[in-house]
Design a protein around this motif. Structure first.
Motif, short mmCIF file in Angstrom:
data_model
loop_
_atom_site.label_atom_id
_atom_site.label_comp_id
_atom_site.label_asym_id
_atom_site.label_seq_id
_atom_site.Cartn_x
_atom_site.Cartn_y
_atom_site.Cartn_z
N ASP A 13 5.00 16.36 84.20
CA ASP A 13 4.50 17.72 84.10
C ASP A 13 3.42 17.73 83.02
O ASP A 13 3.31 16.78 82.23
CB ASP A 13 5.66 18.65 83.74
CG ASP A 13 5.24 20.10 83.61
OD1 ASP A 13 4.41 20.56 84.39
OD2 ASP A 13 5.76 20.78 82.70
N THR A 17 4.89 19.49 78.20
CA THR A 17 5.53 18.20 78.41
C THR A 17 4.64 17.13 77.80
O THR A 17 5.09 16.31 76.99
CB THR A 17 5.76 17.92 79.91
OG1 THR A 17 6.67 18.88 80.44
CG2 THR A 17 6.32 16.52 80.13
N THR A 115 1.46 19.37 88.24
CA THR A 115 1.43 20.54 87.37
C THR A 115 1.08 21.81 88.14
O THR A 115 0.36 21.77 89.14
CB THR A 115 0.39 20.33 86.25
OG1 THR A 115 0.28 21.51 85.45
CG2 THR A 115 -0.99 19.99 86.80
N CYS A 149 1.28 25.58 92.54
CA CYS A 149 1.99 24.29 92.58
C CYS A 149 3.16 24.37 91.60
O CYS A 149 3.10 23.85 90.48
CB CYS A 149 1.03 23.16 92.24
SG CYS A 149 1.74 21.52 92.38
N TYR A 150 4.25 24.99 92.02
CA TYR A 150 5.33 25.37 91.12
C TYR A 150 6.65 25.29 91.88
O TYR A 150 6.73 25.63 93.06
CB TYR A 150 5.08 26.80 90.64
CG TYR A 150 6.05 27.36 89.64
CD1 TYR A 150 5.91 27.10 88.28
CD2 TYR A 150 7.10 28.19 90.05
CE1 TYR A 150 6.79 27.64 87.35
CE2 TYR A 150 7.98 28.73 89.12
CZ TYR A 150 7.82 28.45 87.77
OH TYR A 150 8.69 28.98 86.86
N LYS A 154 5.78 22.31 94.20
CA LYS A 154 5.36 21.10 93.49
C LYS A 154 6.00 19.86 94.09
O LYS A 154 5.34 18.84 94.29
CB LYS A 154 5.67 21.20 91.99
CG LYS A 154 5.13 20.01 91.19
CD LYS A 154 5.60 19.99 89.76
CE LYS A 154 4.94 21.03 88.92
NZ LYS A 154 5.22 20.82 87.46
N LEU A 155 7.29 19.94 94.40
CA LEU A 155 7.96 18.82 95.05
C LEU A 155 7.28 18.49 96.37
O LEU A 155 7.00 17.31 96.66
CB LEU A 155 9.43 19.13 95.27
CG LEU A 155 10.22 18.13 96.14
CD1 LEU A 155 10.17 16.73 95.55
CD2 LEU A 155 11.66 18.61 96.32
N VAL A 176 10.84 11.43 86.85
CA VAL A 176 10.12 12.69 86.66
C VAL A 176 10.38 13.18 85.25
O VAL A 176 11.53 13.16 84.77
CB VAL A 176 10.57 13.75 87.69
CG1 VAL A 176 10.02 15.12 87.33
CG2 VAL A 176 10.11 13.35 89.09
N SER A 178 9.70 16.40 82.60
CA SER A 178 9.29 17.81 82.54
C SER A 178 10.05 18.55 81.46
O SER A 178 11.15 18.14 81.07
CB SER A 178 9.55 18.47 83.90
OG SER A 178 9.23 19.86 83.85
N SER A 180 10.54 21.91 82.04
CA SER A 180 10.78 23.20 82.70
C SER A 180 11.88 23.12 83.73
O SER A 180 11.88 22.24 84.60
CB SER A 180 9.48 23.67 83.37
OG SER A 180 9.71 24.83 84.14
N ASP A 183 11.09 22.89 87.44
CA ASP A 183 10.91 21.58 88.07
C ASP A 183 12.23 20.97 88.51
O ASP A 183 12.28 19.78 88.84
CB ASP A 183 10.19 20.63 87.12
CG ASP A 183 8.69 20.87 87.08
OD1 ASP A 183 8.15 21.38 88.07
OD2 ASP A 183 8.07 20.55 86.05
N LEU A 186 12.12 18.83 91.68
CA LEU A 186 11.49 17.53 91.46
C LEU A 186 12.40 16.61 90.65
O LEU A 186 12.54 15.41 90.94
CB LEU A 186 10.15 17.74 90.75
CG LEU A 186 9.10 16.63 90.79
CD1 LEU A 186 8.74 16.26 92.23
CD2 LEU A 186 7.85 17.08 90.04
#
Length: 218
Positions: A13, A17, A115, A149-150, A154-155, A176, A178, A180, A183, A186
């Motif tokens: 991310d 991050t 991101t 893209c959230y 995003k995934l 991965v 991140s 957040s 995420d 993901l």
């Protein structure tokens, strides 16, 4: 005890991050100062719009579209390229994040940034760390094609990137990284999820999810 397998692909991310701070509002201010200083008095309107999002009046995609039009006008990525470059130079990175990326690149791992930030300015920020591949939100000068893209989007974008690169998920070990909970899709999809810089009250929850707690602030 067996050592855990090293990843082949590491997905980072961006905001908080890798970077010390979130990037979108600072980018809007930088863009306004650079290309349209007369828009700077609109900042209180943007602040009110963000408050509206917090209380549920705005969806993220609509909010970001409004912010770009308010503070940068209807300029597309090509017109904002130099603005993005100068903005990237002023970004600060978390110390441990810089070392982690450097270690991954030195080990020959494929490293990308995924991101919710706009890809046109996330890319020069990522390149300062030696990362050349970015999956992000698209901006066409009018709106956000494909949405923000959230979260699960995003995934899906990362999975689409794998397909475009001809990489089979089954043949990769993926990490991965991140800060957040957005995420979570993901992080759960990865073989190894790193959750960075959580508050103390979130640590137990993160560990229950099977993610590793990592401090990137030192």
């Amino acid at each position: 005890m067996d050592q855990p397998l090293a990843p082949d692909l590491v997905v980072y991310d961006l905001d908080e991050t890798l970077t010390r701070r979130a990037t979108f509002t600072p980018f809007l201010l930088h863009a306004a100062r650079t290309v349209a200083p007369w828009r700077l008095p609109f900042l209180p309107i943007w602040v009110m719009a963000m408050i509206g999002h917090k209380v549920g009046l705005w969806q993220r995609t609509a909010l970001k579209t409004f912010g770009m039009r308010l503070m940068a006008g209807r300029r597309g990525p090509a017109e904002l390229a130099q603005v993005a470059e100068s903005f990237a130079v002023s970004r600060g990175f978390l110390p441990r994040a810089q070392r982690a990326v450097a270690e991954d690149l030195a080990a020959g791992r494929r490293v990308i940034v995924a991101t919710a930030a706009f890809a046109f300015y996330a890319r020069p920020i990522a390149m300062r760390l030696g990362i050349h591949e970015v999956v992000g939100t698209h901006w066409d000068g009018e709106g956000i094609p494909g949405g923000n893209c959230y979260g699960p989007v995003k995934l899906a974008r990362v999975q689409a990137w794998l397909a475009d690169e001809g990489l089979a998920r089954e043949g990769l070990r993926v990490r991965v990284v991140s800060d957040s909970r957005a995420d979570a899709p993901l992080l759960d999809w990865a073989d190894e999820g790193w959750f960075v810089n959580p508050s103390a009250r979130r640590v137990a929850e993160i560990e229950r999810r099977g993610w590793r707690v990592v401090d990137f602030r030192r």
